[in-house]
Write a protein that holds these residues in place. Structure first.
Motif, PDB file in Angstrom:
ATOM      1  N   ALA A 108       6.721   3.172   4.876  1.00 55.69           N
ATOM      2  CA  ALA A 108       5.834   2.398   4.075  1.00 55.69           C
ATOM      3  C   ALA A 108       6.323   1.041   4.100  1.00 55.69           C
ATOM      4  O   ALA A 108       5.054   0.198   4.361  1.00 55.69           O
ATOM      5  N   ARG A 109       7.336   0.587   4.136  1.00 57.84           N
ATOM      6  CA  ARG A 109       7.715  -0.862   4.303  1.00 57.84           C
ATOM      7  C   ARG A 109       7.215  -1.386   5.508  1.00 57.84           C
ATOM      8  O   ARG A 109       6.651  -2.480   5.546  1.00 57.84           O
ATOM      9  N   GLN A 110       7.464  -0.970   6.715  1.00 57.78           N
ATOM     10  CA  GLN A 110       7.207  -1.236   7.898  1.00 57.78           C
ATOM     11  C   GLN A 110       5.387  -1.664   7.810  1.00 57.78           C
ATOM     12  O   GLN A 110       4.961  -2.510   8.557  1.00 57.78           O
ATOM     13  N   LYS A 111       4.790  -0.531   7.529  1.00 64.46           N
ATOM     14  CA  LYS A 111       3.203  -0.401   7.270  1.00 64.46           C
ATOM     15  C   LYS A 111       2.913  -1.823   6.518  1.00 64.46           C
ATOM     16  O   LYS A 111       2.094  -2.366   6.973  1.00 64.46           O
ATOM     17  N   ILE A 112       3.406  -2.005   5.135  1.00 69.36           N
ATOM     18  CA  ILE A 112       2.923  -3.020   4.411  1.00 69.36           C
ATOM     19  C   ILE A 112       3.341  -4.574   5.316  1.00 69.36           C
ATOM     20  O   ILE A 112       2.459  -5.408   4.967  1.00 69.36           O
ATOM     21  N   GLU A 113       4.348  -4.456   5.963  1.00 74.74           N
ATOM     22  CA  GLU A 113       4.966  -5.688   6.708  1.00 74.74           C
ATOM     23  C   GLU A 113       3.984  -5.879   7.810  1.00 74.74           C
ATOM     24  O   GLU A 113       3.486  -7.095   8.264  1.00 74.74           O
ATOM     25  N   SER A 114       3.488  -4.991   8.400  1.00 79.79           N
ATOM     26  CA  SER A 114       2.437  -5.328   9.315  1.00 79.79           C
ATOM     27  C   SER A 114       1.111  -5.474   9.143  1.00 79.79           C
ATOM     28  O   SER A 114       0.583  -6.449   9.565  1.00 79.79           O
ATOM     29  N   ILE A 115       0.525  -5.112   7.686  1.00 75.64           N
ATOM     30  CA  ILE A 115      -0.450  -5.627   7.112  1.00 75.64           C
ATOM     31  C   ILE A 115      -0.410  -7.066   6.875  1.00 75.64           C
ATOM     32  O   ILE A 115      -1.268  -7.732   6.913  1.00 75.64           O
ATOM     33  N   ALA A 116       1.024  -7.282   6.241  1.00 70.07           N
ATOM     34  CA  ALA A 116       1.005  -8.752   5.834  1.00 70.07           C
ATOM     35  C   ALA A 116       1.011  -9.655   6.967  1.00 70.07           C
ATOM     36  O   ALA A 116       0.368 -10.992   6.988  1.00 70.07           O
ATOM     37  N   GLU A 117       1.498  -9.270   8.163  1.00 67.40           N
ATOM     38  CA  GLU A 117       1.423 -10.139   9.246  1.00 67.40           C
ATOM     39  C   GLU A 117      -0.067 -10.323   9.793  1.00 67.40           C
ATOM     40  O   GLU A 117      -0.448 -11.553  10.247  1.00 67.40           O
ATOM     41  N   ARG A 118      -0.929  -9.398   9.663  1.00 70.86           N
ATOM     42  CA  ARG A 118      -2.293  -9.436   9.897  1.00 70.86           C
ATOM     43  C   ARG A 118      -3.016 -10.623   9.148  1.00 70.86           C
ATOM     44  O   ARG A 118      -3.555 -11.561   9.447  1.00 70.86           O
ATOM     45  N   ILE A 119      -2.524 -10.584   7.710  1.00 68.79           N
ATOM     46  CA  ILE A 119      -3.095 -11.690   6.871  1.00 68.79           C
ATOM     47  C   ILE A 119      -2.768 -12.905   7.153  1.00 68.79           C
ATOM     48  O   ILE A 119      -3.270 -13.777   6.966  1.00 68.79           O
ATOM     49  N   HIS A 120      -1.443 -13.053   7.120  1.00 70.25           N
ATOM     50  CA  HIS A 120      -0.518 -14.360   7.492  1.00 70.25           C
ATOM     51  C   HIS A 120      -1.072 -14.747   8.685  1.00 70.25           C
ATOM     52  O   HIS A 120      -1.132 -16.007   8.989  1.00 70.25           O
ATOM     53  N   GLY A 121      -1.725 -13.914   9.672  1.00 68.92           N
ATOM     54  CA  GLY A 121      -2.148 -14.542  10.842  1.00 68.92           C
ATOM     55  C   GLY A 121      -3.636 -15.062  11.046  1.00 68.92           C
ATOM     56  O   GLY A 121      -4.214 -15.304  11.880  1.00 68.92           O
ATOM     57  N   GLY A 122      -4.184 -14.884   9.713  1.00 73.33           N
ATOM     58  CA  GLY A 122      -5.491 -15.489   9.537  1.00 73.33           C
ATOM     59  C   GLY A 122      -6.501 -14.275   9.295  1.00 73.33           C
ATOM     60  O   GLY A 122      -7.811 -14.767   8.875  1.00 73.33           O
ATOM     61  N   GLU A 123      -6.476 -13.066   9.125  1.00 76.83           N
ATOM     62  CA  GLU A 123      -7.505 -12.257   8.577  1.00 76.83           C
ATOM     63  C   GLU A 123      -7.774 -12.122   7.321  1.00 76.83           C
ATOM     64  O   GLU A 123      -7.020 -12.493   6.504  1.00 76.83           O
ATOM     65  N   ASN A 124      -9.109 -11.861   6.989  1.00 81.98           N
ATOM     66  CA  ASN A 124      -9.416 -12.195   5.385  1.00 81.98           C
ATOM     67  C   ASN A 124      -8.671 -11.072   4.641  1.00 81.98           C
ATOM     68  O   ASN A 124      -8.699  -9.699   5.126  1.00 81.98           O
ATOM     69  N   PHE A 125      -8.276 -11.254   3.410  1.00 85.52           N
ATOM     70  CA  PHE A 125      -7.592 -10.395   2.697  1.00 85.52           C
ATOM     71  C   PHE A 125      -8.187  -9.235   2.263  1.00 85.52           C
ATOM     72  O   PHE A 125      -8.111  -8.035   2.259  1.00 85.52           O
ATOM     73  N   ALA A 126      -9.614  -9.773   1.745  1.00 92.17           N
ATOM     74  CA  ALA A 126     -10.403  -8.526   1.288  1.00 92.17           C
ATOM     75  C   ALA A 126     -10.972  -7.643   2.267  1.00 92.17           C
ATOM     76  O   ALA A 126     -11.019  -6.443   2.115  1.00 92.17           O
ATOM     77  N   GLU A 127     -11.196  -8.097   3.521  1.00 89.66           N
ATOM     78  CA  GLU A 127     -11.519  -7.199   4.704  1.00 89.66           C
ATOM     79  C   GLU A 127     -10.534  -6.321   4.920  1.00 89.66           C
ATOM     80  O   GLU A 127     -10.892  -4.976   5.068  1.00 89.66           O
ATOM     81  N   VAL A 128      -9.474  -6.747   5.059  1.00 91.67           N
ATOM     82  CA  VAL A 128      -8.256  -5.796   5.399  1.00 91.67           C
ATOM     83  C   VAL A 128      -8.092  -4.833   4.683  1.00 91.67           C
ATOM     84  O   VAL A 128      -7.767  -3.605   4.569  1.00 91.67           O
ATOM     85  N   ALA A 129      -8.061  -5.348   3.111  1.00 90.10           N
ATOM     86  CA  ALA A 129      -8.038  -4.506   1.929  1.00 90.10           C
ATOM     87  C   ALA A 129      -8.966  -3.232   2.176  1.00 90.10           C
ATOM     88  O   ALA A 129      -8.565  -1.973   1.825  1.00 90.10           O
ATOM     89  N   LYS A 130     -10.019  -3.289   2.609  1.00 89.44           N
ATOM     90  CA  LYS A 130     -11.132  -2.383   2.716  1.00 89.44           C
ATOM     91  C   LYS A 130     -10.708  -1.232   3.650  1.00 89.44           C
ATOM     92  O   LYS A 130     -11.151   0.004   3.530  1.00 89.44           O
ATOM     93  N   VAL A 131      -9.916  -1.578   4.655  1.00 86.46           N
ATOM     94  CA  VAL A 131      -9.742  -0.659   5.505  1.00 86.46           C
ATOM     95  C   VAL A 131      -8.372  -0.086   5.622  1.00 86.46           C
ATOM     96  O   VAL A 131      -7.842   0.925   6.148  1.00 86.46           O
ATOM     97  N   ALA A 132      -7.382  -0.883   4.855  1.00 86.59           N
ATOM     98  CA  ALA A 132      -5.663  -0.860   4.988  1.00 86.59           C
ATOM     99  C   ALA A 132      -5.306  -0.132   3.597  1.00 86.59           C
ATOM    100  O   ALA A 132      -4.363   0.392   3.658  1.00 86.59           O
ATOM    101  N   SER A 133      -5.810  -0.653   2.598  1.00 87.62           N
ATOM    102  CA  SER A 133      -5.395  -0.284   1.314  1.00 87.62           C
ATOM    103  C   SER A 133      -5.407   1.245   1.014  1.00 87.62           C
ATOM    104  O   SER A 133      -6.460   1.887   1.273  1.00 87.62           O
TER     105      SER A 133
END
Length: 655
Positions: free
Chosen positions: A147-172
């Motif tokens: 779970a830790r690795q999964k949330i860290e990979s999601i964090a990398e996507r957002i810090h890389g410029g992806e929209n938080f809300a859009e990522v939440a819709k598919v990853a949360s």
């Protein structure tokens, strides 16, 4: 310890001694045998006991000064009697110090900061969205790491410029908020237990910022702050609800009825009456629509926004649509935010049930260790662990030979491996509770960390007086309170109760102060009968005959008659309603429920006379104690020199 607690409460009530502490460069108000009492010490006592009436008039200041001088005289005498060297009293004070220090330290360095943090945070509402990766309640280490690795990979996507809300819709993994981009609406402190890291991120981030991965009770989160606003606080409102559906079917004319009721209200209609007649909220309609006091995120956004938009008590909203129907809302009251002092204890009780409390205590220990220059010999600890076998989990375990040296240093003091090993040996209960399947290293580290925490706390507690002058004042209260109790017990209380000759002499000298009022012997008849004529007959006979004669003449199985004799002072309630003269008889008192008549007669009156020592012993002992105390103070005033700095005293007066 109960004895000291009770006695000190009495001392505080009598003398107003509380919170005695001095500040650097204080002016000295007075001395007892050269020992100074400062202005700050006296000011604290004076203000503590006078409160809002602390006017610093000469009369009031001098009254308190006189009391405090007497207190200090007695404490000085107790020290000269060497009462502060009695082992029992030393141990008693040490026990109190330990008890007070534990609670004082956590209150000052943990609780107080957390309470203030919650209170300050409650001044703002924060709108957030989040992404969740859940962790099972009994997750294995591998599941947590996944779970830790999964949330860290999601964090990398957002810090890389992806929209938080859009990522939440598919990853949360929060099904409730995922579809709306993880939005949680506005929240305020304090969040439920297990969400302290979430709350920290919520208040520390600025709008648009995203947190690093953080942990809660459900798993790992990323948090993004959307908005911050001044807290809406609480609202007390009433509403009229008209539901969109009735019996599961869409209802017609609901909006039209809502508009019609609103028009009636605009023309002065009675809101409570209309709520009782039309509202379809069964929980509030009988209360005139009153839904009580609520805060943010209690109801749907439309309802909440409309309610908080009402500016004045009594204002009424236009019809507001929610998912269940149409509402007309009336503002009843907008409670003001309570001052910190009024809510402090309530918040404190809440945080002590929250994991933030333990987290803060752990951080406090780390801060103490750093401040105390903590160093540890990890190699020596590992040697000790390597020398163990499974007997460590049993009564049979013995400390291994050959492992010695300084294990850690704290506050300049060395703690040896031998001392820790001996503590581990004595802690049999905990060693037996460890699972034998657990690694020896994990079990020893738990014991070791507990031991280090205990020593860190003891180090900090030992320095509380220097760090917190008010704690020193508190300990002075107990120390001087114990001394005062013991000295007074010896010189006043014991003497008053044990000196029978002195008590008798005091009584003889003051017997006129212990007088009976005029007293009367009274006989009381009780007659059980329904025959009221008989009662009058008995009353007439009772006027000229004794109670015993009345019983002898009238008592029977059908008509029980009893009497009793008693003695009463003039003015007692028992003789109310009877003329104060011999032979006077009361009117008949008849209780129809029990068919009982009561007759009273005064048979003899005695003039006012002194009470015997036995009659008034309690009062006489109390007065004798006062007399002994007064004599004791007078002797102390002759024995010890008190010097008052009149110039400093005059500065206190505000006449």
């Amino acid at each position: 310890m109960t004895r000291v607690r009770n006695l000190w409460a009495g001392v505080l009530c009598i003398l107003g001694v509380a919170g005695l502490y001095a500040q650097n460069n204080d002016e000295v108000l007075f001395t007892v045998e050269g020992k100074p009492v400062t202005v700050s010490e006296f000011n604290y006592i004076y203000n503590k006991n006078n409160g809002d009436e602390a006017d610093y008039s000469r009369e009031s200041v001098e009254e308190y000064l006189d009391l405090y001088k007497k207190f200090k005289l007695k404490v000085q005498k107790a020290r000269d009697m060497k009462l502060d060297t009695i082992p029992e009293l030393i141990n008693e004070l040490a026990g109190y110090r330990k008890q007070l220090a534990d609670s004082y330290l956590t209150d000052k360095e943990v609780s107080e900061d957390l309470v203030r943090e919650v209170y300050d945070r409650q001044a703002y509402d924060v709108k957030v969205r989040h992404i969740v990766v859940k962790v099972p309640s009994r997750a294995t280490d591998d599941q947590v790491e996944e779970a830790r690795q999964k949330i860290e990979s999601i964090a990398e996507r957002i810090h890389g410029g992806e929209n938080f809300a859009e990522v939440a819709k598919v990853a949360s993994e929060d099904a409730t908020t995922r579809l709306n981009g993880g939005e949680l609406n506005y929240l305020t402190a304090m969040l439920p237990n297990g969400y302290y890291e979430f709350e920290n991120a919520m208040y520390q981030l600025e709008p648009g910022e995203v947190s690093e991965p953080l942990k809660s009770n459900v798993g790992f989160h990323l948090v993004q702050v959307i908005d911050k606003r001044p807290a809406r606080g609480q609202m007390h409102a009433a509403h009229i609800l008209l539901r969109k559906k009735k019996n599961g079917q869409p209802a017609e004319g609901v909006k039209e009825l809502a508009d019609s009721l609103y028009n009636v209200l605009q023309k002065g209609g009675d809101f409570a009456q209309l709520a009782r007649q039309y509202s379809e909220d069964s929980n509030s309609k009988d209360k005139g629509g009153d839904i009580g006091v609520f805060g943010i995120s209690t109801y749907e956004n439309n309802f909440e926004d409309a309610a908080y938009a009402l500016k004045n008590d009594g204002d009424i909203s236009e019809p507001v649509e929610t998912s269940i129907g149409w509402h007309i809302i009336k503002r009843l009251d907008k409670p003001e935010r309570e001052p910190y002092d009024q809510v402090r204890r309530r918040i404190q009780a809440d945080i002590k049930q929250d994991d933030r409390y333990q987290l803060a205590k752990d951080q406090m220990i780390e801060d103490i260790k750093e401040m105390a220059g903590f160093t540890e010999n990890t190699e020596l600890l590992q040697q000790f662990i390597d020398s163990l076998d499974e007997t460590f989990y049993s009564y049979k375990w013995q400390i291994p030979q050959g492992v010695s040296g300084t294990l850690f240093t704290l506050g300049g003091q060395d703690y040896s491996m031998g001392i820790f090993a001996n503590e581990a040996r004595k802690n049999t209960r905990k060693r037996l509770r460890f699972s034998k399947s657990a690694p020896l290293e994990a079990s020893v580290m738990e014991l070791y960390n507990d031991y280090v925490r205990e020593q860190a706390m003891e180090y900090e507690e030992a320095n509380l007086e220097q760090k917190y002058p008010e704690f020193g004042a508190l300990m002075r209260e107990y120390r001087e309170g114990i001394l005062l109790f013991e000295a007074t017990k010896i010189n006043v209380w014991d003497k008053a109760s044990q000196d029978t000759a002195g008590l008798r002499e005091f009584y003889e000298e003051n017997k006129d102060d212990y007088m009976w009022k005029e007293r009367a012997d009274m006989e009381t008849l009780l007659v059980i009968t329904e025959d009221k004529k008989l009662i009058k007959k008995i009353s007439k006979y009772f006027k000229k005959h004794s109670g015993e004669e009345v019983v002898e003449k009238f008592h029977s199985q059908e008509t029980p008659v009893t009497y009793r004799s008693s003695t009463h002072e003039r003015g007692d309630l028992d003789v109310a309603g009877i003329n104060w003269k011999e032979g006077a008889i009361s009117d008949e008192r008849y209780d129809s429920k029990s068919n009982t008549a009561k007759l009273r007669k005064i048979t003899k009156i005695y003039p006012a006379t002194p009470k015997t020592l036995k009659d008034a012993r309690g009062y006489i002992i109390a007065d004798y104690q006062d007399s002994l105390d007064k004599e004791w103070i007078e002797s102390l005033e002759r024995q010890y020199e008190i010097k008052v700095n009149e110039e400093v005293l005059d500065k206190l007066i505000r006449d």
